[in-house]
Design an enzyme around this catalytic site. Structure first.
Site, mmCIF file in Angstrom:
data_model
loop_
_atom_site.group_PDB
_atom_site.id
_atom_site.type_symbol
_atom_site.label_atom_id
_atom_site.label_comp_id
_atom_site.label_asym_id
_atom_site.label_seq_id
_atom_site.Cartn_x
_atom_site.Cartn_y
_atom_site.Cartn_z
ATOM 1 N N ALA A 1 6.391 -7.772 6.134
ATOM 2 C CA ALA A 1 7.399 -7.147 5.274
ATOM 3 C C ALA A 1 6.908 -7.174 3.834
ATOM 4 C CB ALA A 1 8.734 -7.883 5.397
ATOM 5 N N HIS B 1 -2.883 -8.618 5.801
ATOM 6 C CA HIS B 1 -2.659 -7.208 6.118
ATOM 7 C C HIS B 1 -3.922 -6.526 6.631
ATOM 8 C CE1 HIS B 1 1.091 -7.763 3.884
ATOM 9 N NE2 HIS B 1 1.484 -6.592 4.359
ATOM 10 N N ASP C 1 1.933 -4.461 -2.980
ATOM 11 C CA ASP C 1 3.099 -4.217 -2.117
ATOM 12 C C ASP C 1 4.004 -5.448 -2.127
ATOM 13 O OD1 ASP C 1 4.781 -2.774 -0.446
ATOM 14 O OD2 ASP C 1 3.639 -3.176 1.377
ATOM 15 N N GLU D 1 8.670 5.220 -2.411
ATOM 16 C CA GLU D 1 8.035 4.999 -1.113
ATOM 17 C C GLU D 1 9.027 5.404 -0.031
ATOM 18 O OE1 GLU D 1 5.488 1.784 1.527
ATOM 19 O OE2 GLU D 1 6.849 1.034 -0.010
#
Length: 382
Positions: free
Chosen positions: A305, A249, A271, A128
């Site tokens: 985060a 999110h 994630d 990533e």
């Protein structure tokens, strides 16, 4: 090894089946029968639903460990932690970092896989970054952002012994289209952490990019006169789109709309970072201090985060939000991830001849057992 699983319900690609018996032979799925196969060992999961193993194609860490720790132990512990959660395959995922730290992480993943993982199995490495832009950097470190470089990537691929299968880039970086045209021959090129225009994204998909990283997060939003990255992701049927369904999110209504729009091109991911399955407190994501409160991880500046989402909970959330059949939502976290990597003939669904990765779970999504290639590697104590 040949046996049959007796279960109340099986989640298949297009329907639910059961009760019945699912044959497993030499690590692969066989047929589902209504009657018990004669002279065959029967595993009694009659109180449970059998679903294909989950496949997390974007995960940084869990249980206090992170891929960027750069140790074999971290990769092995992440593998172990995923098994009781129903995840059978995953992509160890790196972050934008210094060249030395990134290369150490790559080597550690390779060595851990060569040594053997006792839990969820790696299906390859996901890089990533570091080819992103600052406008939507998220928890990526902009000090290391740069333009994509084919020679640099090939150096990493050599360190990985050819096991890098996915890389995320920002379409507006210099040489992004040329890089994508070359790299898409061997890896999945995904677009993210970007402020690109709709047309710029289309140019990259024309060049071979086939996925968008965590849809709606780390990207230019949708505007009716400039559809942006979100618009490109939602309207281009050639590309898959990852999505984090933790309710933080992406709003549930927006997530439901994306699911209806992308259908089997939607890939549920976590994630997840090291704070996953851990108590609230202070953690690190790469070089950034992170505070987790009420299960939500944020940088000191207040940005999200990564997440602490468990993939089975992402499925549970989206199924509840959308009211869609569980079998269809579940496959967005098993079959769609496999298909995004070209692995749909091997993994992701219960079908004759496919690798027998499966999960036995109750109606509350509690995992009772997890098997990899037919071998039951986790079983809870009742």
């Amino acid at each position: 090894m040949k046996y049959a699983i007796h279960a109340a319900r099986f989640l298949l690609e297009q329907e639910e089946a059961g009760p019945g018996y699912l044959i497993v032979e030499d690590g692969r799925f066989g047929e589902i029968t209504a009657e018990a196969p004669p002279e065959m060992d029967i595993i009694d999961y009659s109180d449970y639903t059998i679903a294909p193993g989950l496949f997390d194609t974007h995960i940084h860490g869990i249980g206090g460990y992170d891929i960027m720790d750069g140790t074999v132990e971290a990769v092995q512990e992440i593998s172990k932690a995923l098994l009781p959660l129903g995840v059978t395959r995953f992509l160890p995922t790196t972050l934008t970092s210094s060249p030395a730290d990134l290369e150490q992480a790559i080597v550690s993943i390779r060595k851990a896989v060569e040594t053997g993982l006792s839990g969820a199995q790696s299906a390859g490495i996901f890089l990533e970054g570091p080819y992103f832009t600052e406008e939507h950097k998220g928890a990526q470190n902009p000090a290391y952002f740069r333009d994509p470089d084919v020679a640099e990537f090939h150096k990493w691929q050599e360190l990985a012994d050819g096991t890098i299968v996915k890389i995320a880039i920002a379409p507006e970086r210099n040489q992004a289209a040329a890089f994508t045209k070359e790299m898409s021959k061997e890896v999945l090129v995904s677009l993210g952490h970007t402020n690109a225009t709709f047309d710029c994204c289309q140019e990259l998909v024309d060049a071979g990019a086939r996925e968008y990283v965590h849809l709606f997060n780390g990207m230019r939003g949708l505007h009716h006169r400039e559809p942006g990255v979100v618009g490109a992701a939602l309207t281009d049927s050639r590309a898959y789109a990852e999505m984090i369904c933790d309710g933080h999110h992406v709003h549930p209504q927006v997530a439901t709309h994306a699911y209806a729009t992308k259908q089997d091109k939607l890939v549920l991911i976590t994630d997840c970072m090291r704070a996953g399955n851990m108590p609230d407190g202070n953690y690190m994501l790469g070089e950034f201090p992170v505070v987790m409160q009420d299960g939500i991880a944020r940088t000191e500046a207040g940005s999200l985060a990564g997440s602490t989402l468990l993939l089975k909970n992402g499925v549970k959330n989206l199924q509840a939000w959308s009211g869609s059949p569980l079998y269809d939502v579940w496959h967005r976290a098993s079959l769609s991830p496999a298909a995004s990597l070209g692995l749909e003939e091997q993994f992701g669904s219960i079908a004759s001849g496919k690798t027998a990765d499966f999960v036995a779970m109750d109606d509350s999504f509690n995992v009772h057992a997890t098997a990899i290639a037919g071998e039951i590697r986790f079983e809870s104590k009742k």
